[in-house]
Structures are given as C-alpha cells and as structure tokens.
Write an enzyme that holds these catalytic residues in place. Structure first.
Site, PDB file in Angstrom:
ATOM      1  N   LYS A  65       0.804  -1.230   0.000  1.00  0.00           N
ATOM      2  CA  LYS A  65       0.000   0.000   0.000  1.00  0.00           C
ATOM      3  C   LYS A  65       0.843   1.290   0.000  1.00  0.00           C
ATOM      4  O   LYS A  65       0.553   2.222  -0.751  1.00  0.00           O
ATOM      5  CB  LYS A  65      -0.965  -0.025   1.191  1.00  0.00           C
ATOM      6  CG  LYS A  65      -2.103   0.973   1.066  1.00  0.00           C
ATOM      7  CD  LYS A  65      -3.118   0.611   0.001  1.00  0.00           C
ATOM      8  CE  LYS A  65      -4.228  -0.205   0.607  1.00  0.00           C
ATOM      9  NZ  LYS A  65      -5.189  -0.744  -0.298  1.00  0.00           N
ATOM     10  N   CYS A 121      44.170  15.076   6.341  1.00  0.00           N
ATOM     11  CA  CYS A 121      43.808  16.475   6.541  1.00  0.00           C
ATOM     12  C   CYS A 121      44.019  16.888   7.993  1.00  0.00           C
ATOM     13  O   CYS A 121      45.157  16.999   8.417  1.00  0.00           O
ATOM     14  CB  CYS A 121      42.406  16.761   6.032  1.00  0.00           C
ATOM     15  SG  CYS A 121      42.229  18.496   5.580  1.00  0.00           S
ATOM     16  N   ARG A 140      41.588  25.115   5.677  1.00  0.00           N
ATOM     17  CA  ARG A 140      42.013  26.516   5.765  1.00  0.00           C
ATOM     18  C   ARG A 140      43.420  26.647   6.342  1.00  0.00           C
ATOM     19  O   ARG A 140      44.047  27.674   6.232  1.00  0.00           O
ATOM     20  CB  ARG A 140      41.093  27.297   6.721  1.00  0.00           C
ATOM     21  CG  ARG A 140      39.726  27.590   6.178  1.00  0.00           C
ATOM     22  CD  ARG A 140      38.922  28.437   7.170  1.00  0.00           C
ATOM     23  NE  ARG A 140      37.513  28.123   6.984  1.00  0.00           N
ATOM     24  CZ  ARG A 140      36.788  28.580   5.983  1.00  0.00           C
ATOM     25  NH1 ARG A 140      37.330  29.383   5.094  1.00  0.00           N
ATOM     26  NH2 ARG A 140      35.517  28.237   5.867  1.00  0.00           N
ATOM     27  N   HIS A 148      42.808  14.953   0.573  1.00  0.00           N
ATOM     28  CA  HIS A 148      41.883  13.846   0.865  1.00  0.00           C
ATOM     29  C   HIS A 148      41.943  12.792  -0.239  1.00  0.00           C
ATOM     30  O   HIS A 148      41.179  12.872  -1.204  1.00  0.00           O
ATOM     31  CB  HIS A 148      40.447  14.362   0.933  1.00  0.00           C
ATOM     32  CG  HIS A 148      40.163  15.249   2.097  1.00  0.00           C
ATOM     33  ND1 HIS A 148      39.594  14.786   3.262  1.00  0.00           N
ATOM     34  CD2 HIS A 148      40.372  16.574   2.269  1.00  0.00           C
ATOM     35  CE1 HIS A 148      39.463  15.786   4.101  1.00  0.00           C
ATOM     36  NE2 HIS A 148      39.916  16.892   3.532  1.00  0.00           N
ATOM     37  N   GLU A 171      40.813   9.926  -0.158  1.00  0.00           N
ATOM     38  CA  GLU A 171      39.598   9.091  -0.136  1.00  0.00           C
ATOM     39  C   GLU A 171      38.563   9.511  -1.181  1.00  0.00           C
ATOM     40  O   GLU A 171      37.706   8.730  -1.557  1.00  0.00           O
ATOM     41  CB  GLU A 171      38.968   9.061   1.263  1.00  0.00           C
ATOM     42  CG  GLU A 171      38.270  10.334   1.730  1.00  0.00           C
ATOM     43  CD  GLU A 171      39.191  11.347   2.380  1.00  0.00           C
ATOM     44  OE1 GLU A 171      40.418  11.302   2.134  1.00  0.00           O
ATOM     45  OE2 GLU A 171      38.688  12.221   3.122  1.00  0.00           O
TER      46      GLU A 171
HETATM   47  N1  GLN Z   1      40.273  21.966  10.233  1.00  0.00           N
HETATM   48  C1  GLN Z   1      41.402  21.788   9.382  1.00  0.00           C
HETATM   49  C2  GLN Z   1      41.583  22.947   8.416  1.00  0.00           C
HETATM   50  O1  GLN Z   1      40.666  23.673   8.160  1.00  0.00           O
HETATM   51  C3  GLN Z   1      41.342  20.475   8.639  1.00  0.00           C
HETATM   52  C4  GLN Z   1      40.173  20.344   7.729  1.00  0.00           C
HETATM   53  C5  GLN Z   1      39.874  18.918   7.324  1.00  0.00           C
HETATM   54  O2  GLN Z   1      40.252  17.963   7.993  1.00  0.00           O
HETATM   55  N2  GLN Z   1      39.143  18.750   6.246  1.00  0.00           N
HETATM   56  O3  GLN Z   1      42.641  23.125   7.868  1.00  0.00           O
END
Ligand code: GLN
Length: 543
Positions: A190, A382, A463, A508, A510
């Site tokens: 349903k 990271c 950043r 990254h 991944e």
């Molecule tokens: N906080 C960290 C930065 O801004 C790492 C960011 C993250 O792991 N994607 O550089």
C-alpha cells in the site's frame, strides 16, 4: 546519439538508497558502452552542503573543481569512475540564487518573477547543462528528498515538463519501500501504491519502479503493484538488501533493469554488458576470509555516513588485498593515555580522521603518540595530518604547547597555521582551499613509491597548513615533508621514514578511490597493515 535523461525519485521514506540505485544503473549503462553521468538535485536552501555539519547529511564530498557536494557524488564516482563537478550537484539555494541574480541584472525585462515558470525553467536549464556538453549519452538526475515534501515540488514539476518535452528521451524511475510487518508476517504494497499516486497527481507516471525490501517480493505481488501503478510488469524491480552495496548493480542486472531501461528509451542493446571487472571485485569481497583490523579515530564515530569515502576506500583496498575489513571506530573524545593501549592494541592500522575544531582533538594526539611509539601503520588525513605534525612537535621537538592556530590562536609554536590567503576571508561557504591541486612527491619517499610517480593531483578542503618556517627542524628530527605543492610550496604530505608506515596527507585521497581504481595510498597503507598483522602473528607463534 541524442542525450537521454533518466530521473530518479523516491517515496515512502528517505534513506532508501536512491544514490546507490542511480550509481548502479550508471555502472550497468557504462558496461553497455554508454557514457553516463549522474547529478543530484537537493531541495534544501543551503547553496551547497559545505556549511552543513556531518550530523545533518553525513560527509561533505569534494569534486575536482572544488565543489563541496552531497556524499552521493562519492558513490557516483566510485561506481562509474567518472569525475563529477559543480554541475553535478544543485540545490534549491543555488537555483534561487541564480534567479535572483538574473532578476537584479534585469534579465526578466519587467516581468513578475515566479516559481513557475522562472524557478522551474532554471531547474530545467541546470538539468540539461551536462547533457549540452555532448560528453554524455545518459544523464541520470537524482531528486533528493521524498515525494510529498513541499520543498521538492518545483523539482518534480520541472521533471514533469522535461518528461513531456523530451518524450522517449526521458524516463522516470521511482524508488519506494515495501515494509514487512512481522506481526502479520506480510509484505505491504500500500505505501508504494500511495507514493505512486502522489507522483501521478503531480503529473509524473513512473516507467520503472524499484522496490526496496528486506524480503523477496513474490511474483504475484509484483504483478499487483504493476497493475495498480500503471507500470509494465517486468519494470517492477526489487531491490533486496545486499551484503555489500557493490552487489546492487549485479542484482539489478539479474532482473534485466539495464535492458528494460535501454529498450524503453529505444537505445540499442549490443549483447551482454562488460561486467567482468565488477564481478571480479564482488567475487573478491565474497571469497576473502581473513580480517584486517583498522581503527578510525574521529569524533563522529556514531554516524555511519560521516566518514563515508574513507570507509569505502578502506573497504576497496582491503578487498583488493583479499581481506575482510574490520573497521573499528574509536571515539577521539574518549581516548586517554590510560585507555589507549586497551582501545588500540588489537589494531593492524590506524586512520586519524579529518575534521574541524577543538572537540576530540587531544584524543587524536594520544592515539598518534601511541601509534608512533609502537610503530603501528598510521594514516593521517587532513586534520589527521595536522595532528601528526602537532604531536611530533610536542613530543619529539619538545614544544609542549605546539598547536594549530585553529585550536589555539595564542600558541607559541604555531606549527599549523592559517593560510595567508585565508586571513581576510569572513564568509564560511565555499571559501576554503578546495578541489584538486598539484603536488610533487620527493623521489625515494614512501608516498612516491606508493603512487609509482612523483607528480600527482589530489583534492583539498582546509584553511590551515603546515607552517614552513618549522620545516627544517622537522626534517632534522626525522619527519620528512615528502609532498609539496610545486607552485605555492605548501607542504601536502609528511612521513616518518624508518617507521612501518606513517604518512599524513593534507589532501583527501579518499575522494578519488573507486571500485575499479582503488587509491594507491590506501592500497599501500592496507598492505603495510596486513604485513604488520603477519609480523605480530609470527611473534605470537614464535614465543
Ligand atoms: N580543520 C582543518 C583545516 O581547516 C582540517 C580540515 C579537514 O580535515 N578537512 O585546515
């Protein structure tokens, strides 16, 4: 061939796996020799998911062109091997932003700007953007949310119009849920009927129905659904829970979904799809016996989707190494000097997760110190790489208050510091260092060996960066900066030579590991973890 458009909608409940169904269909169409891309339209107001915390929508995925995207784009890439871009993920926010900008520019020539036709036209324009490049035979468009949501109405109206305009070059697939009532011992159709009715009321007749279910749906019940929903009987496909998402393309193929879709769109079917590499991968999943234990140290461990791409990259690497992945989540907030041994002693390898902010950061340092001192294969990604640098500064260089200025702006040893170009930025959305950047790897380094080359390009989202004024000190003390951006000189990779496998990447990896192309760094890490496991076993048998 004229570009064909396939729309995927969902009903009854959310989280049915529209992304996996779309990816699986794309994988099958690829195997038939067609060029396919998948895009996701999300009906929320955020311009992109970059500002969302992982508790909302799981991991934020990043495309090569630097778009912060829905995690489904990760599935799209893992299943198709085709990179996605900003054009593959559009939100209500972006649609409205474009329309409002055009209105301010005077493009609407004095007209009243309305949801219909202006918002729907903008949605349609975006649906066709990738098709207009001529690079694809099929564009699969997944509409986020569930039929019946107020916010998805303009998207469904755009689908209705496109279906009408494109005729046989468009096709609608609707994914629903067939629940099993334990008390009655019955599957219930349903909710599916209601969901299709709702779609029909919006003027959309699905061509194919995919029924998500935990139990096999009998033939007769499928025939009944077909009859009540105006769908051909063979186009009612069931999507049974699979032990692995990578079996879904094969399950759909066993019900001829690929052929049904192609025939409905009058596209030639040239024999069987080339699924051999995919089948080999699934065969490896099902025949692996031995386990490899990997710990993932992070603060979102209770959330399955927060580290989606890392999980999948590890799974792919373990599978190619013919092992089952035993992934153990370790909550960084709960790790202390006292319990670290107990929490981590049985691991063959450790991942230190990416992230933002202070919460759980001290646990990451505890884990890293333990891994370095016990020489456990360790991969920092990271923020994980940044923590690796900080831990080394504190415990090897002796700078006890070393930190990232993200965590402590007043640290006397800012070994991780904000990038110069970030210092004047106040907006949070889309302003990090995002997307693919080149990186040169040092010859003779572990990473260069893993990649088999020295020039690579990887995706970023951060950043803060390694503070180059400390580079000589680190290198003299044994931490090598083995990957550097050739233009800016930013350190992208650190490693500790002499250790079994201790690597941190500012980028990254991944995001770019796929089923048919597992990432070389995850492969290298996994091999090191398995080798370490074998060494440990040797020690136990010898003693
Ligand atoms: N906080 C960290 C930065 O801004 C790492 C960011 C993250 O792991 N994607 O550089």
């Amino acid at each position: 061939m004229e570009t064909k458009y396939i729309f995927v909608t969902g009903g009854v409940v959310s989280s049915l796996g529209k992304g996996i169904i779309s990816s699986s269909l794309a994988c099958l169409l690829n195997a038939h020799g067609y060029r396919v891309t998948i895009q996701k339209f999300d009906p929320y107001i955020n311009i992109d998911p970059g500002t969302l915390n992982p508790y909302e929508h799981g991991e934020c995925y990043v495309t090569e062109d630097g778009h912060e995207a829905d995690l489904d784009l990760g599935h799209y890439e893992r299943f198709t091997n085709v990179p996605t871009s900003r054009a593959n993920n559009v939100t209500t926010g972006r649609i409205y932003q474009n329309v409002i900008e055009k209105e301010r520019h005077g493009d609407y020539l004095g007209k009243t700007v309305q949801i219909i036709p202006h918002i729907t036209d903008e949605i349609k324009r975006n649906v066709k953007l990738l098709g207009d490049t001529g690079k694809f035979d099929f564009i699969i468009t997944e509409i986020g949310g569930t039929v019946g949501d107020i916010e998805s109405l303009p998207f469904l109206e755009a689908v209705r119009q496109l279906r009408w305009e494109l005729g046989d070059s468009a096709l609608c697939i609707h994914l629903t849920y067939v629940p099993y009532l334990h008390a009655a011992k019955e599957l219930k159709t349903k909710p599916t009927q209601h969901s299709v009715k709702q779609l029909q009321q919006l003027g959309i007749q699905p061509d194919v129905l995919v029924l998500r279910t935990e139990h096999d749906i009998p033939e007769g019940m499928r025939a009944k659904i077909a009859q009540f929903c105006n769908v051909a009987k063979d186009a009612v496909i069931q999507s049974l829970d699979c032990p692995s998402i990578y079996e879904v393309p094969l399950m759909l193929h066993s019900q001829n979904m690929d052929e049904i879709v192609l025939r409905k769109m009058h596209v030639p079917v040239y024999g069987e799809p080339l699924l051999k590499p995919w089948l080999d991968f699934v065969e490896k999943i099902n025949t692996a016996e031995k386990e490899v234990s990997i710990g993932l140290v992070g603060k979102y461990v209770e959330l399955q989707d927060a580290y989606k791409s890392i999980n999948e990259s590890l799974f792919q690497a373990a599978t190619y190494c013919h092992h089952k992945l035993n992934l153990k989540y370790i909550h960084s907030e709960k790790l202390t000097e006292e319990n670290v041994e107990e929490m981590m002693a049985d691991l063959d390898g450790v991942i230190i997760a990416p992230g933002f902010g202070n919460r759980g950061i001290e646990g990451k340092f505890v884990a890293l110190k333990w891994c370095r001192e016990n020489d456990v294969p360790t991969f920092g990604i990271c923020l994980g790489m940044q923590c690796m640098v900080i831990e080394f500064a504190r415990n090897v260089l002796g700078y006890k208050d070393a930190n990232s200025t993200e965590m402590n702006p007043n640290t006397s040893h800012n070994v991780i510091d904000m990038m110069e170009e970030q210092k004047h930025i106040s907006d949070m959305g889309g302003t990090m260092r995002l997307g693919a950047y080149d990186c040169r790897l040092a010859t003779g380094s572990l990473v260069a060996e893993a990649y088999g080359r020295t020039d690579i390009s990887e995706r970023h989202r951060h950043r803060y960066e390694f503070n180059n004024s400390y580079r000589e000190e680190f290198e003299a003390a044994g931490m090598r900066c083995s990957g550097v951006n050739p233009k800016s000189g930013l350190v992208e990779v650190v490693e500790i030579p002499g250790k079994r496998w201790m690597v941190g990447t500012q980028y990254h990896p991944e995001y770019s590991s796929t089923v048919l192309n597992p990432h070389p760094l995850f492969m290298s890490f996994m091999k090191a973890a398995i080798k370490y496991q074998t060494e440990k076993e040797g020690l136990t048998t010898n003693s």
